[in-house]
Design a protein around this motif. Sequence first.
Motif, PDB file in Angstrom:
ATOM      1  N   ALA A  22       0.576  -1.261   0.029  1.00 30.97           N
ATOM      2  CA  ALA A  22       0.249  -0.193   0.040  1.00 30.97           C
ATOM      3  C   ALA A  22       0.894   1.198   0.073  1.00 30.97           C
ATOM      4  N   ILE A  23       2.139   1.130   0.729  1.00 32.64           N
ATOM      5  CA  ILE A  23       2.906   2.377   0.893  1.00 32.64           C
ATOM      6  C   ILE A  23       3.478   2.946  -0.625  1.00 32.64           C
ATOM      7  N   ASP A  24       4.008   1.586  -1.245  1.00 32.48           N
ATOM      8  CA  ASP A  24       4.267   1.882  -2.660  1.00 32.48           C
ATOM      9  C   ASP A  24       3.206   2.598  -3.537  1.00 32.48           C
ATOM     10  N   ILE A  25       2.164   1.919  -3.415  1.00 36.99           N
ATOM     11  CA  ILE A  25       0.990   2.357  -4.231  1.00 36.99           C
ATOM     12  C   ILE A  25       0.860   3.904  -3.955  1.00 36.99           C
ATOM     13  N   ILE A  26       0.569   4.242  -2.362  1.00 43.16           N
ATOM     14  CA  ILE A  26      -0.116   5.534  -2.125  1.00 43.16           C
ATOM     15  C   ILE A  26       1.118   6.606  -2.776  1.00 43.16           C
ATOM     16  N   TRP A  27       2.311   6.290  -2.237  1.00 46.06           N
ATOM     17  CA  TRP A  27       3.642   7.398  -2.478  1.00 46.06           C
ATOM     18  C   TRP A  27       3.661   7.585  -4.103  1.00 46.06           C
ATOM     19  N   ILE A  28       3.723   6.250  -4.596  1.00 49.06           N
ATOM     20  CA  ILE A  28       3.782   6.287  -6.105  1.00 49.06           C
ATOM     21  C   ILE A  28       2.730   7.383  -6.937  1.00 49.06           C
ATOM     22  N   GLY A  29       1.475   7.077  -6.180  1.00 49.48           N
ATOM     23  CA  GLY A  29       0.245   7.559  -6.696  1.00 49.48           C
ATOM     24  C   GLY A  29       0.315   9.192  -6.552  1.00 49.48           C
ATOM     25  N   VAL A  30       0.860   9.452  -5.171  1.00 49.01           N
ATOM     26  CA  VAL A  30       1.188  10.809  -4.869  1.00 49.01           C
ATOM     27  C   VAL A  30       1.875  11.616  -5.914  1.00 49.01           C
ATOM     28  N   GLY A  31       2.884  10.783  -6.051  1.00 50.31           N
ATOM     29  CA  GLY A  31       3.932  11.521  -6.869  1.00 50.31           C
ATOM     30  C   GLY A  31       3.493  11.661  -8.423  1.00 50.31           C
ATOM     31  N   CYS A  32       2.867  10.816  -8.692  1.00 48.72           N
ATOM     32  CA  CYS A  32       2.227  10.677 -10.096  1.00 48.72           C
ATOM     33  C   CYS A  32       1.075  11.622 -10.456  1.00 48.72           C
ATOM     34  N   VAL A  33       0.334  11.816  -9.297  1.00 47.57           N
ATOM     35  CA  VAL A  33      -0.948  12.732  -9.477  1.00 47.57           C
ATOM     36  C   VAL A  33      -0.203  13.947  -9.189  1.00 47.57           C
ATOM     37  N   SER A  34       0.883  14.257  -8.555  1.00 47.42           N
ATOM     38  CA  SER A  34       1.570  15.636  -8.243  1.00 47.42           C
ATOM     39  C   SER A  34       2.065  15.898  -9.582  1.00 47.42           C
ATOM     40  N   VAL A  81       1.884  19.397 -14.299  1.00 46.91           N
ATOM     41  CA  VAL A  81       1.868  19.857 -15.908  1.00 46.91           C
ATOM     42  C   VAL A  81       0.622  20.636 -16.123  1.00 46.91           C
ATOM     43  N   ILE A  82      -0.557  20.080 -15.442  1.00 41.81           N
ATOM     44  CA  ILE A  82      -1.676  20.883 -15.560  1.00 41.81           C
ATOM     45  C   ILE A  82      -1.645  22.279 -15.399  1.00 41.81           C
ATOM     46  N   HIS A  83      -1.105  22.622 -14.134  1.00 37.26           N
ATOM     47  CA  HIS A  83      -1.161  24.196 -13.644  1.00 37.26           C
ATOM     48  C   HIS A  83       0.007  24.729 -14.527  1.00 37.26           C
ATOM     49  N   PHE A  84       0.862  23.923 -14.711  1.00 39.04           N
ATOM     50  CA  PHE A  84       1.766  24.594 -15.836  1.00 39.04           C
ATOM     51  C   PHE A  84       1.278  25.028 -17.082  1.00 39.04           C
ATOM     52  N   GLU A  85       0.451  24.325 -17.671  1.00 42.17           N
ATOM     53  CA  GLU A  85       0.068  24.471 -19.120  1.00 42.17           C
ATOM     54  C   GLU A  85      -1.022  25.758 -18.809  1.00 42.17           C
ATOM     55  N   ALA A  86      -1.811  25.601 -17.596  1.00 37.97           N
ATOM     56  CA  ALA A  86      -2.925  26.668 -17.159  1.00 37.97           C
ATOM     57  C   ALA A  86      -2.293  28.134 -17.394  1.00 37.97           C
ATOM     58  N   GLU A 117      -1.934  34.516 -14.792  1.00 35.01           N
ATOM     59  CA  GLU A 117      -2.531  33.501 -13.681  1.00 35.01           C
ATOM     60  C   GLU A 117      -1.107  33.081 -12.928  1.00 35.01           C
ATOM     61  N   SER A 118      -0.445  33.985 -12.342  1.00 37.46           N
ATOM     62  CA  SER A 118       0.838  33.631 -11.738  1.00 37.46           C
ATOM     63  C   SER A 118       0.586  32.561 -10.687  1.00 37.46           C
ATOM     64  N   LEU A 119      -0.822  32.351 -10.067  1.00 31.16           N
ATOM     65  CA  LEU A 119      -0.937  31.491  -9.215  1.00 31.16           C
ATOM     66  C   LEU A 119      -1.018  30.109  -9.647  1.00 31.16           C
ATOM     67  N   GLN A 120      -1.407  29.795 -11.045  1.00 33.26           N
ATOM     68  CA  GLN A 120      -1.049  28.617 -11.782  1.00 33.26           C
ATOM     69  C   GLN A 120       0.399  27.968 -11.680  1.00 33.26           C
ATOM     70  N   LEU A 121       1.147  29.237 -12.168  1.00 31.73           N
ATOM     71  CA  LEU A 121       2.764  28.732 -11.854  1.00 31.73           C
ATOM     72  C   LEU A 121       3.313  28.228 -10.510  1.00 31.73           C
ATOM     73  N   THR A 122       2.706  29.008  -9.606  1.00 33.24           N
ATOM     74  CA  THR A 122       3.099  28.705  -8.094  1.00 33.24           C
ATOM     75  C   THR A 122       2.427  27.352  -7.840  1.00 33.24           C
ATOM     76  N   LEU A 123       1.301  27.020  -8.150  1.00 27.71           N
ATOM     77  CA  LEU A 123       0.816  25.661  -7.953  1.00 27.71           C
ATOM     78  C   LEU A 123       1.462  24.553  -8.664  1.00 27.71           C
ATOM     79  N   SER A 124       1.948  24.719  -9.794  1.00 30.09           N
ATOM     80  CA  SER A 124       2.645  23.892 -10.757  1.00 30.09           C
ATOM     81  C   SER A 124       3.999  23.558  -9.874  1.00 30.09           C
ATOM     82  N   VAL A 125       4.714  24.842  -9.332  1.00 30.14           N
ATOM     83  CA  VAL A 125       5.807  24.654  -8.791  1.00 30.14           C
ATOM     84  C   VAL A 125       5.699  23.585  -7.331  1.00 30.14           C
ATOM     85  N   LEU A 126       4.467  24.049  -6.971  1.00 36.16           N
ATOM     86  CA  LEU A 126       4.342  23.344  -5.691  1.00 36.16           C
ATOM     87  C   LEU A 126       4.096  21.804  -5.802  1.00 36.16           C
ATOM     88  N   ALA A 127       3.338  21.583  -6.922  1.00 38.18           N
ATOM     89  CA  ALA A 127       3.102  20.185  -7.187  1.00 38.18           C
ATOM     90  C   ALA A 127       4.358  19.462  -7.658  1.00 38.18           C
TER      91      ALA A 127
END
Lengths: 138, 740
Positions: free
Chosen positions: B4-16, B21-26, B33-43
Amino acid sequence: VVSNGSAQVAGGQEKLLVVYVVDDDDAVRGGIARVLRSAGVTVRAFESAARFLDEVEQAENACILLDLTMDGITGSQAQETLNERGISLPVITVSARDDFDTRQRAKSLGAKMFLRKPVDDQALLDAINWVLNPRQGV
Amino acid sequence: MPSAIDIIWIGVGCVSGMLAVIHFEAWRVRRSESLQLTLSVLAVTVAGSAFLELAALRASTVADYAFAYRWANALSLPMVVATVMLVLSVSAGRRRLAAVVILTRAVATVANFSSGDSVGYKEFTDLRLIVTPWGDTVSGPIGQLNPWLAVGMASNLLLLVFLGDAMHGLFRRPPSPDRSRRLRIVGGVLAFATVVIVYSVSVIVLGAPMPIAVAPHYLLMLLIVGRELGSELARSADLAAALRLSESSLHETRRDMELAERSGGLALWSWRPGSDEIALSDAGRSMVGLRPGARFTHEEQCQRLEPDDHPLIRDLLAKVLNGEAEQLKAQLRVRLSGGQLRWLAVFGNATRSDAGNLIELHGVAFDLSEQGELDEQFKAVVGASPTAMLLVAEDGRILMANESAMQLTGYPRDELLGRSIEALVPEESAHGHPAHRRVYSAAASQRRMSPRRDVMLRRREGTRVPVEVALNSVTIHGNAFVVAAVTDLRERLEKELEIANQRNMLAHMSRVALLSELSGSLAHEINQPLTAILSNAQASVRYLDRPQPDLVEVKEGLIEVIESAKRAGEVIRRLRAMLRNDPPEMAMLDVNVAVKDVVRIVRSDLIECGVGYSVQLDEGLPMVLGDQVQLQQVLINLINNACDAMDGTGRGKHLRLSTGKAEGGVVLGVSDSGQGIPEADLARIFEPFVSSKADGLGFGLALCTTLIEAQGGRIWATNNPDVGATFHVLLREYKNDRAE
């Protein structure tokens, strides 16, 4: 001369001398009447030819001083009336207008003398003397 | 079989990673919308920390664990920076506090690499196995805590303070949907940051048997913030759709308007207060003679709009600006480069703010040229009119003036337009003039004022000109104006004076001639009193010369002399008046007295000519206005004519003079008993050179007419019912108040 004239007029006649003065101008009539009276002449003054014609009658020792320019019956008309009525009192016409026509007309109607106003007193008295006593004339 | 640990952490990494990518594209689509860039960096950092955390959890050696742990810790710097930026970008939090948070985190990060194995542990001594609630076994650290950990903790604490302060700041703002959204974002960040920090402290400081799990918490936070932003995006999309819709309808409207422009010669315009430029559609530009796309600046307006219209435009704009009018309607003229004039009808509507201030004035304009050309021709006629024409606004300002007006007043066009009409009124009456104007505009909305002649106009250099003024009220587009037609009377008055002089000279010559004809009569008039004077004076002398002077008679005689002398004086005075060449004096006079005087003069002539006369005077007559000498001259003339008419008729000559009341004055009649006048000649005989007499110049009656009419009277002739004719002279009644 004046007194001579008056003496002649006043004293030369037995009968009273009467002068008819006919003039519709009060001031003129009054003035002529006064100057005649001052010379001892008896004056009968009339302010219109109509009144004069009512009263005039044939008399000895009388003459007429007749103004020509009068309202109503004029001097000339009065002369005509006198002639019609056969009154042969000597007429001296007096007029403030001195033109040939006036003079001619008066003479043709039988005026003995024509006097131009204003009339000098002596000239007036001489004229009266002369028309009444032509042979003793001037 | 992955745990489960592998699945969760890998999932978190992939989703992030995906979110990054999504926020960067936005952000790429909308750079604002500099907020999108911030979110992208955060992700990105969340993704990185997810994989590093997983590496640590799965580490089998202390060295592996220490490596992953140190880099995972290092990522907390961009994570904190992005978090702070996120909060700042929704306009919450204090910048200084944010700077302190980032600075302490940076210090902690430096310590992370320079002091021991990491900022958390100075040295990892061993690994321990931790069993998760769902049965996985993961690695946990055992080691000595680094004193620099305090800086990291302080940084975390400051982050919480920063977030708490941001929340507090948002709470203090007035409620709004926007505030709620921000509260949700900042609140989410605060909540997850608290959980992460408490969790980390529990694991590191308290040694709780739990795996390190910053990334999963941060992902949750990312999702919440992302959702908020997503709904924001959805709303933007809605707005964009609505905007597109309205743009298309705007486009349609514009297309309609362009159609209207092309087909109906309609132009659009708008103007904002304070703007130097009137915005025009291309049709409007061509109307005023501008190239397509050219600006219709103030300078262009001054140049292209007819100068005469400038005051009108200013007037209308002022009314809209100060709130008196909501609409603007005007006919304006544009001078094209060829010199040709184009008439435009202009309509405008005001758009106002809630406070009532004018935001914009916009409307349409169309070409009136055909109508305008007719008007222009009419204006050309007015412009060339010898009468000065002035268009005056309600407040007395001169809006238009023709060439004659400028010549008459001496003002050049630019000085005359906009000037108050009071500038043209003589000083002494200028003070009361505005009141007159108000009375006039209140009373005479459509009534034409009859011309007034006794008016003076003050020229620019101060001289005065006699004028005649006619006023006429007109309403143009609901505004009341007064058209003043001012005629220069100088020439006319000069001519009138000249004519009067000639008339008087002629009258005098005619009088002298009349008196010479009357010389017989005059001699009579003078000689009568002279006779009385002479006779009375001579009588008085005779009475004085008597031996006893009769003083009573003397006195009476002298009184008569005095009376007659006075009378003679009167005659001379009257005669002199007739002979003098004095200008006529219009005065109050008694017609009866004049008739009596004349009768005195002509009486002896009438008698001489055999004319009977009668005088019928109405004794209750009003006084009349006239010149006595001229009236008597006319009377003598008429009497002469009457006498001539009766010559040679064979009938009795009778002259009748009469006076009587008539409408407006006194009528005087001179009737004869002559042949009468042929009906056709009744009017003609008053014309010059028409004479019934063989030797007549035909001047007498014409002169009589002139003289009587100059006195405001009238002369005419009628035939009598029985015989002869009557000449009537009407003289105006004298009134104390000479005004009409």
